[in-house]
Scaffold this motif. Structure first.
Motif, mmCIF file in Angstrom:
data_model
loop_
_atom_site.group_PDB
_atom_site.id
_atom_site.type_symbol
_atom_site.label_atom_id
_atom_site.label_comp_id
_atom_site.label_asym_id
_atom_site.label_seq_id
_atom_site.Cartn_x
_atom_site.Cartn_y
_atom_site.Cartn_z
ATOM 1 N N UNK A 169 4.637 0.512 6.228
ATOM 2 C CA UNK A 169 5.990 0.808 5.772
ATOM 3 C C UNK A 169 6.742 1.781 6.690
ATOM 4 N N UNK A 170 6.072 2.444 7.605
ATOM 5 C CA UNK A 170 6.739 3.413 8.479
ATOM 6 C C UNK A 170 6.343 3.136 9.921
ATOM 7 N N UNK A 171 7.242 2.518 10.680
ATOM 8 C CA UNK A 171 6.978 2.117 12.059
ATOM 9 C C UNK A 171 7.694 3.014 13.066
ATOM 10 N N UNK A 172 8.040 4.221 12.681
ATOM 11 C CA UNK A 172 8.858 5.083 13.532
ATOM 12 C C UNK A 172 8.273 5.243 14.932
ATOM 13 N N UNK B 117 -4.821 9.915 22.510
ATOM 14 C CA UNK B 117 -5.162 9.286 21.240
ATOM 15 C C UNK B 117 -4.051 9.444 20.222
ATOM 16 N N UNK B 118 -4.120 8.642 19.181
ATOM 17 C CA UNK B 118 -3.202 8.754 18.052
ATOM 18 C C UNK B 118 -4.024 8.829 16.776
ATOM 19 N N UNK B 119 -3.741 9.834 15.959
ATOM 20 C CA UNK B 119 -4.288 9.913 14.606
ATOM 21 C C UNK B 119 -3.120 9.747 13.650
ATOM 22 N N UNK B 120 -3.226 8.819 12.739
ATOM 23 C CA UNK B 120 -2.113 8.499 11.844
ATOM 24 C C UNK B 120 -2.295 9.184 10.508
ATOM 25 N N UNK B 121 -1.202 9.791 9.995
ATOM 26 C CA UNK B 121 -1.256 10.328 8.636
ATOM 27 C C UNK B 121 -0.351 9.512 7.730
ATOM 28 N N UNK B 122 -0.563 9.670 6.432
ATOM 29 C CA UNK B 122 0.117 8.873 5.399
ATOM 30 C C UNK B 122 -0.049 7.372 5.651
ATOM 31 N N UNK B 123 -1.271 6.900 5.924
ATOM 32 C CA UNK B 123 -1.472 5.474 6.213
ATOM 33 C C UNK B 123 -1.218 4.581 5.009
ATOM 34 N N UNK B 124 -1.285 5.159 3.804
ATOM 35 C CA UNK B 124 -1.022 4.392 2.582
ATOM 36 C C UNK B 124 0.344 4.728 2.002
ATOM 37 N N UNK B 125 1.200 5.359 2.819
ATOM 38 C CA UNK B 125 2.568 5.688 2.401
ATOM 39 C C UNK B 125 2.568 6.440 1.075
ATOM 40 N N UNK C 254 -8.562 -5.118 -0.944
ATOM 41 C CA UNK C 254 -7.520 -4.473 -1.723
ATOM 42 C C UNK C 254 -6.349 -4.191 -0.791
ATOM 43 N N UNK C 255 -5.196 -3.884 -1.371
ATOM 44 C CA UNK C 255 -4.042 -3.549 -0.539
ATOM 45 C C UNK C 255 -4.330 -2.316 0.314
ATOM 46 N N UNK C 256 -4.975 -1.310 -0.268
ATOM 47 C CA UNK C 256 -5.299 -0.100 0.496
ATOM 48 C C UNK C 256 -6.216 -0.431 1.666
ATOM 49 N N UNK C 257 -7.223 -1.261 1.445
ATOM 50 C CA UNK C 257 -8.127 -1.638 2.528
ATOM 51 C C UNK C 257 -7.378 -2.365 3.632
ATOM 52 N N UNK C 258 -6.483 -3.273 3.249
ATOM 53 C CA UNK C 258 -5.726 -4.014 4.260
ATOM 54 C C UNK C 258 -4.800 -3.089 5.045
ATOM 55 N N UNK C 259 -4.168 -2.137 4.350
ATOM 56 C CA UNK C 259 -3.252 -1.218 5.026
ATOM 57 C C UNK C 259 -3.990 -0.366 6.052
ATOM 58 N N UNK C 260 -5.185 0.086 5.720
ATOM 59 C CA UNK C 260 -5.983 0.856 6.673
ATOM 60 C C UNK C 260 -6.498 -0.031 7.802
ATOM 61 N N UNK D 299 -7.710 7.127 11.572
ATOM 62 C CA UNK D 299 -6.752 7.104 10.469
ATOM 63 C C UNK D 299 -7.113 8.228 9.514
ATOM 64 N N UNK D 300 -6.128 9.045 9.207
ATOM 65 C CA UNK D 300 -6.339 10.228 8.376
ATOM 66 C C UNK D 300 -6.087 9.886 6.916
ATOM 67 N N UNK D 301 -7.118 10.028 6.090
ATOM 68 C CA UNK D 301 -6.985 9.735 4.667
ATOM 69 C C UNK D 301 -7.036 11.025 3.859
ATOM 70 N N UNK D 302 -6.397 10.987 2.713
ATOM 71 C CA UNK D 302 -6.571 12.018 1.708
ATOM 72 C C UNK D 302 -7.312 11.412 0.536
#
Length: 339
Positions: free
Chosen positions: A207-210, A226-234, A285-291, A303-306
């Motif tokens: 949802x966020x391609x900035x 490298x890139x570490x992504x946060x808010x991967x599940x929006x 699941x949607x979460x699994x696909x998003x990650x 990928x940074x998860x909470x």
């Protein structure tokens, strides 16, 4: 992977904790990170029971997650996440420090007055000293500038990061929330100072391609960062959690600082439903696909998860099992998310 029981407050890590994890080089550096990293943004403040925080760390480390990501202002209150992490590290991980990558940041408001925010040399180095004290560590593995500061010369901010490394208080440095052009300028300065700048932390999700449009992604690739992504599940939107209303224990209800009910527009809910259907067709699941959508990208290191529950960590780890997407699936995701 088996997990060694935790009894009487003691902790023995699972002996097979590295067997199912494929670590990735952070850009062109020698440092490798797990595909999933554990973030301390939301769930390590004083409102979370200590036992829950401890179990989150145990579960992560038992399953090969060696990277714990913090910042000076994570809480609530600011500083609480580092303080709680310090308690956990000293009690349970003292003999495993060499197996962990601990990162922290400074750049957002931390204390009142003109010296507790943004990108001055005084703020960054003072904040790092305070972070190390709260964490109970002699050094952090990665120290980030948390956000660009247009009112401080870039030379000054990068010089502070260089000082953090030369003093032995950080092994590597990173930048967070920078765009491509500013990243390139910062990287030139850090190269001249012989500073091991290895990673960018940015928001990135279906949802966020900035970072695709502001040059960050392309610059990171060209420069070997490298890139570490946060808010991967929006913030939870890229899950099935809100398809049938707003649960009382959801982030919207429990902590409305970053995700508000107004985000659940009919258009957004329609997108979530379509993506959820596609994930089901993939057996995820949607979460699994998003990650998995992020992990399939060679530009993404980790990928940074909470997580608020250990089970959420285990669920998120399943994303690594299927990161292959057909071009038709990728096109469909793009059409849904941008439509």
């Amino acid at each position: 992977m088996s997990t060694v029981p935790h009894q009487n407050g003691s902790y023995t890590p699972a002996p097979d904790r590295y067997e199912t994890t494929t670590y990735r080089h952070c850009g062109s550096s020698g440092l490798m990170l797990p595909p999933i990293s554990l973030g301390f943004w939301h769930n390590f403040g004083d409102q979370t029971p200590f036992e829950r925080m401890r179990e989150l760390c145990f579960t992560a480390f038992d399953h090969g997650i060696t990277h714990f990501d913090l910042a000076n202002n994570y809480g609530p209150e600011p500083g609480a996440a580092e303080r709680n992490a310090g308690r956990i590290l000293s009690r349970y991980f003292a003999h495993h420090r060499q197996e962990l990558v601990i990162s922290t940041k400074a750049g957002y408001t931390m204390w009142p007055g003109p010296y507790g925010d943004l990108g001055s040399r005084k703020y960054l180095l003072s904040s790092l000293d305070q972070s190390l004290e709260r964490l109970g560590l002699d050094y952090v593995d990665i120290f980030y500038h948390h956000r660009p500061d247009p009112d401080t010369p870039l030379d000054e901010t990068m010089g502070a990061l260089a000082q953090a490394v030369s003093s032995g208080k950080a092994l590597y440095v990173g930048l967070s929330n920078y765009d491509g052009p500013t990243l390139r300028k910062a990287s030139e300065i850090l190269d001249e100072l012989h500073v091991p700048f290895i990673i960018n932390q940015n928001r990135y999700s279906i949802f966020d391609r900035t970072i695709e449009s502001n040059g960050l992604k392309q610059a990171s690739r060209k420069l070997g960062k490298g890139i570490i992504t946060f808010s991967p599940l929006a913030q939870g939107l890229l899950t099935d959690r809100y398809l049938h209303g707003i649960p009382e224990d959801s982030r919207i209800r429990a902590d409305g600082r970053f995700l508000k009910e107004s985000a659940l527009t009919p258009r957004r809910l329609g997108q979530i439903k379509e993506l959820n259907d596609l994930a089901g067709q993939r057996g995820q699941t949607l979460a699994e696909m998003a990650l998995a959508w992020l992990l399939r990208d060679p530009d993404v290191t980790t990928v940074l998860i909470g997580a608020s529950k250990p089970g959420q960590i285990l669920d998120n780890l399943k994303a690594s099992a299927n990161t292959d997407f057909s071009q038709e699936e990728l096109d469909r995701i793009d059409l849904i998310s941008k439509g």
